[in-house]
Enzyme design. Structure first.
Site, mmCIF file in Angstrom:
data_model
loop_
_atom_site.group_PDB
_atom_site.id
_atom_site.type_symbol
_atom_site.label_atom_id
_atom_site.label_comp_id
_atom_site.label_asym_id
_atom_site.label_seq_id
_atom_site.Cartn_x
_atom_site.Cartn_y
_atom_site.Cartn_z
ATOM 1 C CG ASP A 51 -1.844 1.069 1.261
ATOM 2 O OD1 ASP A 51 -2.034 1.646 0.134
ATOM 3 O OD2 ASP A 51 -2.397 1.378 2.194
ATOM 4 C CG ASP B 21 -3.321 4.885 -3.838
ATOM 5 O OD1 ASP B 21 -2.942 4.385 -3.009
ATOM 6 O OD2 ASP B 21 -5.014 4.486 -3.653
#
Ligand SMILES: *[C@@H]1O[C@H](CO)[C@@H](O)[C@H](O)[C@H]1NC(C)=O
Ligand SMILES: *[C@@H]1O[C@H](CO)[C@@H](O)[C@H](O)[C@H]1NC(C)=O
Ligand SMILES: *[C@@H]1O[C@H](CO)[C@@H](O)[C@H](O)[C@H]1NC(C)=O
Ligand SMILES: *[C@@H]1O[C@H](CO)[C@@H](O)[C@H](O)[C@H]1NC(C)=O
Length: 403
Positions: free
Chosen positions: A96, A275
């Site tokens: 992440d 992202d």
């Protein structure tokens, strides 16, 4: 228009002034990545991406307290296997870029981690619909064949995670502020690898590859340098944006145009983020309206995606992501959801759905787009902490017909 040009010029100058990248071929840590599509969650793809966007826009002030939104997209995840303790036990962690704590214990209480010591501090991170709390430990973490000392969390309770053991957080260090009691911030895995002399550069490079199967080892994350076998040509860098809240993450300035780099503007110059935890490419609502006007198509209620006809697909032109002086082309094929996975997201076989979607807020929020992994599957990405910049390079998949 004048301000957009000024911006582009500024970025171009900054890029030209940056040191050329050092490519190191040894002492890098490279981990294979596995993409998992959770078909039982895919129906909520758009909702889940938009909820993550809401949470990310709340940063940095309320990041840890962001309400009710999922930072970790459970519909589609890229995971890697990471060792904890000495001897190491293996755990499956989500990669992440939008959070920075590393922790295990999401699925079930973990066995004691061999050789790890309790720091005496509690840790708690809220990802909105997911969260965990537990105790912070110091111990050995192993990525690939590289072991190093790391502070990590062991959850005593966790909600919202299925099929994974926790998270490997490779976002900026500042995102750990306020997560561990009596501790200003926690060094990330990348920080420790670099500070302990295990890797030559303070950066992470990510290679995602498009896939049409539901569980597929199809990418790699490299710590400490870039892997020339995974990209083509040069890596172009742009400074991290200074615009908040995008600046709290791996944020950049960008414009989006249709048909050519000089084509009609879809999204005027603004800040947003790159992202790994977002599946789609999300753009501010006003930009999404422009996109829909350009490509045609109708909103499909079942998938939440824009659906176009095959004749509209034939006319679909490339979208250009203009970053600094470089334009990154997203071909027509790269703009569509893999057709063989239509039914997995609640769609119909033979239909054509687009991966560009509505961020859910108008531009002007300081985080007006998310280049999620449908973008990252077409470009190699480099998250460079030392030089505070983000790089992209073409790959064999940039112009490939895979969908
Ligand atoms: C947020 O979560 C709480 C507790 O889980 C729930 O009661 C509330 O309805 C949620 N709010 C939203 C906006 O989803
Ligand atoms: C997929 O999501 C469902 C529903 O939340 C969950 O029960 C299941 O464990 C998940 N499967 C995987 C492999 O993550
Ligand atoms: C990004 O855009 C903002 C707003 O126009 C500007 O202030 C900033 O200098 C630009 N560049 C960077 C690297 O943030
Ligand atoms: C580089 O481009 C060529 C031609 O498009 C392609 O065959 C090759 O696989 C690419 N290499 C990488 C590492 O992307």
């Amino acid at each position: 228009m004048a301000s957009a040009l000024t911006l582009l010029t500024t970025l171009a100058l900054s890029c030209a002034a940056a040191a050329s990248p050092i490519v190191v071929r040894d002492s890098l840590v490279s981990l294979p990545l596995l993409r998992q599509l959770n078909t039982s969650q895919l129906a909520g793809l758009v909702t889940s991406d938009q909820a993550r966007a809401r949470s990310l826009q709340g940063a940095p002030q309320s990041y840890a307290a962001a309400d009710n939104v999922s930072v970790v997209n459970q519909a589609t995840t890229y995971t890697a296997t990471v060792g904890f303790g000495s001897p190491a036990q293996s755990y499956t962690l989500i990669i992440d870029t939008g959070s920075s704590n590393t922790w295990i214990g999401a699925r079930q209480p973990v066995a004691p981690v061999a050789g790890a010591t309790d720091t005496g501090h509690s840790v708690s991170v809220s990802y909105g619909s997911g969260s965990f709390s537990g105790e912070e430990y110091d111990g050995t973490v192993t990525l690939g064949d590289m072991s190093f000392q790391q502070s990590f969390g062991i959850a005593s309770s966790a909600q919202g995670f299925e099929g994974v053991d926790g998270i490997l957080g490779i976002g900026p260090t500042d995102l750990t502020a306020g997560t561990v009691s009596d501790t200003p911030s926690v060094a990330t895995v990348t920080d420790n690898l670099y500070q302990q002399g295990k890797i030559p550069q303070h950066l992470v490079a990510v290679s995602f590859e498009p896939t049409v199967s539901q569980s597929d080892p199809n990418g790699a994350i490299t710590f400490g340098g870039t892997d020339p076998s995974r990209y083509n040509g040069t890596i172009n860098y742009t400074p991290r944006t200074t615009t908040s809240p995008a600046s709290a993450y791996w944020g950049i300035n960008q414009t989006i145009t249709y048909g050519s780099p000089q084509g009609p503007t879809i999204l005027a110059a603004t800040a947003g983020i790159v992202d790994t935890g977002t599946t789609l490419i999300l753009i501010a609502s006003n930009a999404f309206d422009c996109y829909q006007a350009a490509v045609g198509g109708t909103m499909d209620e079942n998938t939440g995606l824009l659906r176009i006809s095959s004749s509209q697909y034939k006319k679909l032109q490339s979208l250009y992501f203009n970053v600094g002086s470089v334009s990154y082309e997203l071909t027509a094929n790269a703009q569509i959801w893999p057709r063989s996975l239509n039914t997995a997201i609640g769609g119909e076989e033979g239909e054509i759905y687009l991966v560009v979607n509505d961020l859910g807020t108008p531009s002007g929020q300081g985080l007006d787009f998310i280049n999620g992994y449908t973008f990252l599957e077409r470009y190699y990405s480099v998250f460079d902490t030392t030089n505070n910049r983000i790089g992209f390079a073409e790959t064999a998949y940039t112009h490939a017909i895979t969908n």
